[in-house]
Design a protein around this motif. Sequence first.
Motif: not given
Length: 313
Positions: A272-284
């Motif tokens: 829990g010391a690191l989180t990754v914020h995903v701003a946006e996803t795109f299909p391949l």
Amino acid sequence: MKGISYSRYGGAGTLEYGEVEDPKVGPDSVLVKVRAAAVNPVDWKCREGRLDGVLDAVFPVIPGWDVSGVVVRPGAAVTEFAAGDEVIGYVREDFLSRGTFAEYVAAPVRTLARKPRNLSFEEAAGLPLAGLTAYQVLVHVLEVKRGETVLVHAAAGGVGSLAVQLAAHLGARVIGTASEPHHDFVRRLGGEPVAYGRGLAERVRGLAPEGVAAVFDTVGGEALTVSANLLAPEGRMASIADPDIVDFGGRYCFVRPDADDLARLAALAEQGALTVHVAETFPLRRTADAHRRSAEGHTRGKLVVTVDRAEEE
């Protein structure tokens, strides 16, 4: 298999979605079914030919170095992973050709670690390159210690957001430059935000009158001059954006694959010391759009391409 490729250097329009060659799995590699691949600025810089002086391109090139996915088949010499293992990787070779924006990638074992169990595949894909960059600069180059004050430029970006968290985990006080809309985000990561632009030096001095012990630059240019003037005696600087930092007595850094460092990052994520914020996803098939969005800059966290055969069909 389906994948993204380009047959010449150029803009995002050179990226084509369609059939690409299946990867060959060498003795020290594993075949990974790609679930997600993060977009990094280096991806479109490679596509534009900006790294042609250091990396040969074997066209057609499948772009991408970040990956999260599932092991399908280990190579003949591999004992570290078995079919069904969930992994993450910074799959960079010394040439451009066999990247991660495809249904499968043959990944050398030296580039892989086990995926953090508490992260989604999308989040996990955003950890390797950006996380390794932050870790290697802070731990191996700047050698940040507890109680020191660290200035991180572009603290809301993919690398910067992880650098803020890592420096805070190391026990440092973190000041992070970011645009005003991202200040609350930087605070949540454990940093003290300051705005870019005119008066930056004064704002940082207001928080750290005696200067900062270390600077992690991800911007380059004028930021180097400002940063050098903010250093405390014996302070040190590193940049991943501008080799001119050596003129200021700093170090220019380029991330390298390291399975041990990546495993440490995965462990920190599970703690829990690191989180990754995903701003946006795109299909391949929309990888070109992801490249364009990355090139615009100002992304909070990571942009991620997802690979799902049913969705692609």
